[in-house]
Write a protein that holds these residues in place. Structure first.
Motif, PDB file in Angstrom:
ATOM      1  N   TYR B 238       0.812  -1.221   0.000  1.00  0.00           N
ATOM      2  CA  TYR B 238       0.000   0.000   0.000  1.00  0.00           C
ATOM      3  C   TYR B 238       0.845   1.271   0.000  1.00  0.00           C
ATOM      4  CZ  TYR B 238      -3.322  -3.543   1.506  1.00  0.00           C
ATOM      5  OH  TYR B 238      -4.074  -4.689   1.591  1.00  0.00           O
ATOM      6  N   PHE B 241       2.504   1.869  -3.284  1.00  0.00           N
ATOM      7  CA  PHE B 241       1.490   2.237  -4.283  1.00  0.00           C
ATOM      8  C   PHE B 241       1.104   3.706  -4.117  1.00  0.00           C
ATOM      9  CE2 PHE B 241      -3.074   2.602  -5.409  1.00  0.00           C
ATOM     10  CZ  PHE B 241      -2.977   2.328  -6.763  1.00  0.00           C
ATOM     11  N   ALA B 242       0.836   4.082  -2.867  1.00  0.00           N
ATOM     12  CA  ALA B 242       0.433   5.475  -2.605  1.00  0.00           C
ATOM     13  C   ALA B 242       1.537   6.438  -3.034  1.00  0.00           C
ATOM     14  CB  ALA B 242       0.112   5.650  -1.126  1.00  0.00           C
ATOM     15  N   VAL B 245       1.666   6.623  -6.855  1.00  0.00           N
ATOM     16  CA  VAL B 245       0.532   7.394  -7.397  1.00  0.00           C
ATOM     17  C   VAL B 245       0.762   8.887  -7.168  1.00  0.00           C
ATOM     18  CG1 VAL B 245      -1.931   7.904  -7.082  1.00  0.00           C
ATOM     19  CG2 VAL B 245      -1.156   5.535  -7.213  1.00  0.00           C
ATOM     20  N   GLN B 246       1.258   9.214  -5.984  1.00  0.00           N
ATOM     21  CA  GLN B 246       1.497  10.631  -5.691  1.00  0.00           C
ATOM     22  C   GLN B 246       2.635  11.203  -6.542  1.00  0.00           C
ATOM     23  OE1 GLN B 246       1.794  10.205  -1.474  1.00  0.00           O
ATOM     24  NE2 GLN B 246      -0.435  10.176  -1.222  1.00  0.00           N
ATOM     25  N   ALA B 249       1.238  11.802  -9.868  1.00  0.00           N
ATOM     26  CA  ALA B 249       0.339  12.966  -9.865  1.00  0.00           C
ATOM     27  C   ALA B 249       1.088  14.269 -10.157  1.00  0.00           C
ATOM     28  CB  ALA B 249      -0.378  13.070  -8.525  1.00  0.00           C
ATOM     29  N   LYS B 250       2.403  14.226  -9.990  1.00  0.00           N
ATOM     30  CA  LYS B 250       3.194  15.443 -10.255  1.00  0.00           C
ATOM     31  C   LYS B 250       3.555  15.578 -11.729  1.00  0.00           C
ATOM     32  CE  LYS B 250       5.389  15.072  -5.729  1.00  0.00           C
ATOM     33  NZ  LYS B 250       6.626  14.623  -5.060  1.00  0.00           N
ATOM     34  N   GLU B 254      -0.875  13.948 -15.410  1.00  0.00           N
ATOM     35  CA  GLU B 254      -1.950  14.231 -14.452  1.00  0.00           C
ATOM     36  C   GLU B 254      -2.544  15.606 -14.730  1.00  0.00           C
ATOM     37  OE1 GLU B 254      -2.768  11.822 -12.435  1.00  0.00           O
ATOM     38  OE2 GLU B 254      -4.393  12.860 -11.399  1.00  0.00           O
ATOM     39  N   SER B 325      -2.997   8.050 -18.540  1.00  0.00           N
ATOM     40  CA  SER B 325      -3.100   7.833 -17.098  1.00  0.00           C
ATOM     41  C   SER B 325      -3.212   6.340 -16.785  1.00  0.00           C
ATOM     42  CB  SER B 325      -4.328   8.579 -16.565  1.00  0.00           C
ATOM     43  OG  SER B 325      -4.477   8.385 -15.185  1.00  0.00           O
ATOM     44  N   ARG B 329      -0.689   3.969 -14.631  1.00  0.00           N
ATOM     45  CA  ARG B 329      -1.138   3.121 -13.517  1.00  0.00           C
ATOM     46  C   ARG B 329      -0.724   1.674 -13.751  1.00  0.00           C
ATOM     47  NH1 ARG B 329      -7.444   2.655 -12.450  1.00  0.00           N
ATOM     48  NH2 ARG B 329      -7.276   1.644 -14.489  1.00  0.00           N
TER      49      ARG B 329
END
Lengths: 108, 515
Positions: B238, B241-242, B245-246, B249-250, B254, B325, B329
């Motif tokens: 987790y 993964f977080a 993803v973050q 997002a930069k 995104e 996107s 992922r």
């Protein structure tokens, strides 16, 4: 602190709010869901890290939320952080083909 | 209720929507089992009794859950599917294509060569945008990589043959195509040469040749099959993964996702009567909810076109952003898989050596929860053709390699450094075979070789290479500085021990190719 977003009474939008007042959106889910918010955008502003705080804009604008999780079907909640409490805005069962949601918010 | 139905009938002559292909509406709802189940229950419920508004503990899902604003990804997919079915959208797509053809040449200077370059550039550009082709430049070698589903999908106009995301799920055929990729490497002209010496394999005479020469040439090609798990959602990492993803997002992807969604959904908000949409669903007679939902979405499509005849351009841009996107992922989820397994075939065309082929198995595993990765390679390599008169085995060598990557602590202002320890072993069945091209002189003599001559180097046996490396990221990993020390007992072609310290600079070109 009272919540900024009010469920629409007319049904013409999802929520209304006083123009210029700020609101903060969060998401919650089970620990094993791996829920992570990637970004939110509203009224030309995009945020990619918490806190996801925006000011209510005049007119009706779209709030877009992009989130990801590791457990398809996990029950997730979109809430407004209202200071010591939260207001439930939407319940989502995570769908990898639709990892996002949005609301119409009207400022008045 | 009558008003809604009348509006639908007026909008779609002959009631065509009722008979229409149900793929779009199925796709809009069916991928989320809980919502799908709820929708089936609502379909059976009497008109006026279905839940609406904000969710409650009793009704976590309401009719609002199927609003296009709450299913933005699905709406984009719906509009794209219906763009081939709804008259208003078909006309607009055709108009858009006509515009493209008319405006393309006018941007150029008018010469034939410029137009030709422009077309080629567009193809590569679009292919890159679709993720069909990636270009990586390393030193003097340019490598083009293509995924079978990406390239085939580009040519048939169906991105990744419908397998836009491995995480979402794909048909067995498209999933298989996503597993296959191929590459071709082109060596650019180089003035750097290295001379090796040995003995003529046929005559025993001494000989020498350069193993690098000028001129662009294909140096290698490869085909690869990646074994994917049935689901990419089988990891419990987790935190990683977080974090991934973050980090994603930069990126520009995104930003593009947000900008393009806002562009489409802004128009949706302006064109859709939210209250009318919900009322139509609420008032639908039992057993008609699917048709009413499709009719409402089609009405929305029609309204979007009426307000903005170029709406499909925005929808396509949003679809491209979603695709990018999803690919991002997929990469994150693939990286997080604890066990990864690939099979690779390589065709090598080294300069001054006979053509070679090898088959390589690649396995990687994350043994613990921490950022530690083990990678193992095993390969067999053979000569495509052994030159006449040369007595060497067709099997050239066997290779084994192991690598450990361990993320170190974060360096302030820079990012997490990575420590790599690797060992490579190669067993040469016979001495390496090189080719001296016709026209070269035999060393120490003035004799010009009339034809290509094969030469054996005294390199039979074991090759061992060890490396320790620290990679330091700069600018959020866009630039990396690897500092390494490498030791080898010898090289393939030169039987001498080698020790080498190296500082490099690598650029992550993804940010350049991202649109």
């Amino acid at each position: 602190m009272p919540c900024t977003l009010k469920p629409s009474t007319t049904g013409k939008e999802d929520f209304t709010g006083k123009t210029g007042s700020s609101f903060t959106i969060e998401m919650t889910g089970p620990d094993d869901s791996g829920l992570t918010i990637a970004s939110m955008s509203y009224n030309t502003k995009t945020i990619t890290a918490a806190p996801f705080t925006f000011d209510v804009a005049a007119g009706t604008k779209f709030l877009f939320i992009h989130f990801e999780a590791l457990k398809p079907g996990a029950k997730l909640q979109v809430v407004e952080n209202c200071g010591g409490s939260t207001q439930l805005l939407e319940v989502i069962f995570f769908d990898p083909s639709n990892p996002g949601t949005g609301f119409e918010i009207t400022g008045s | 209720m009558k008003k809604s139905i009348l509006a639908v009938l007026l909008a779609w002559p002959c009631g065509a929507w009722a008979q229409a292909d149900k793929t779009a509406i199925q796709n809009y709802l069916s991928s989320e089992p809980e919502l799908y189940k709820a929708f089936i229950a609502w379909d059976k419920a009497p008109a006026g009794t279905r839940p609406t508004g904000v969710p409650t503990a009793q009704n976590p899902l309401t009719l609002d859950s199927v609003l296009p604003t709450q299913r933005p990804y699905k709406l984009v997919a719906y509009l794209r599917i219906r763009s081939n079915q709804l008259p208003a959208l078909i006309q607009q797509v055709a108009a858009g294509q006509l515009n493209k053809i008319l405006t393309g040449p006018s941007g150029g200077a008018g010469t034939t060569s410029l137009v030709a370059q422009s077309v080629a550039g567009d193809v590569i550009s679009v292919a890159t945008e679709y993720g069909a082709i990636n270009q990586v430049v390393s030193g003097n070698t340019t490598t083009l990589r293509g995924n079978l589903a990406g390239v085939a999908g580009f040519f048939v106009g169906d991105p990744y043959l419908g397998c836009t995301s491995l995480a979402v799920g794909c048909s067995p055929g498209s999933r298989l195509a996503r597993s296959f990729s191929a590459s071709i490497s082109i060596d650019a002209a180089s003035s750097d040469t290295k001379t090796v010496t040995g003995t003529n394999a046929a005559t025993g005479a001494s000989a020498a040749t350069s193993i690098f020469a000028s001129g662009s040439r294909m140096s290698a090609w490869s085909a690869r099959y990646d074994f994917f798990h049935k689901t990419l959602y089988d990891t419990k990492r987790y935190a990683e993964f977080a974090k991934a993803v973050q980090e994603a997002a930069k990126t520009q992807q995104e930003q593009d996702l947000n900008v393009n969604f806002q562009a489409v959904m802004g128009e949706v908000v302006a064109a859709m009567g939210r209250d009318t949409f919900i009322a139509a669903l609420q008032n639908a007679a039992p057993g008609t909810l699917w048709d009413v939902l499709q009719a409402q979405l089609d009405l929305l499509a029609s309204a979007l076109v009426a307000k903005n005849p170029q709406i499909m351009t925005k929808v396509q841009a949003a679809a491209n952003a979603i695709q990018a996107s999803f690919l991002q992922r997929d990469e994150i989820l693939k990286e997080l898989q604890d066990n990864k397994f690939s099979l690779e075939f390589n065709g090598l065309h080294p300069l001054g050596q006979p053509n070679l082929s090898n088959l390589r198995l690649i396995y990687s595993k994350q043994p613990i929860k921490g950022p530690l990765l083990l990678t193992f390679n095993g390969a067999v390599e053979w000569y495509d053709t052994v030159p006449t008169g040369v007595k060497v085995s067709k099997l050239r060598d066997v290779q084994l390699a192991a690598q450990l990557d361990r993320q170190l602590g974060t360096i302030p202002q820079l990012g997490p450094a990575v420590l790599t320890v690797a060992f490579y072993y190669q067993w040469m069945q016979d001495s390496a075979l090189i080719t001296i091209p016709a026209g070269n002189t035999v060393p120490g003599t003035g004799i010009i070789l009339p034809g290509a001559a094969s030469t054996l180097l005294s390199t039979k046996g074991n090759i061992e290479v060890g490396q320790i490396k620290v990679t330091i990221p700069i600018k959020s990993g866009m630039i990396k500085v690897p500092i390494s020390f490498t030791w080898s007992n010898r090289t393939e072609l030169i039987n001498e021990s080698d020790k080498r310290g190296q500082i490099g600079l690598t650029f992550d070109l993804d940010s350049i190719f991202q649109k």
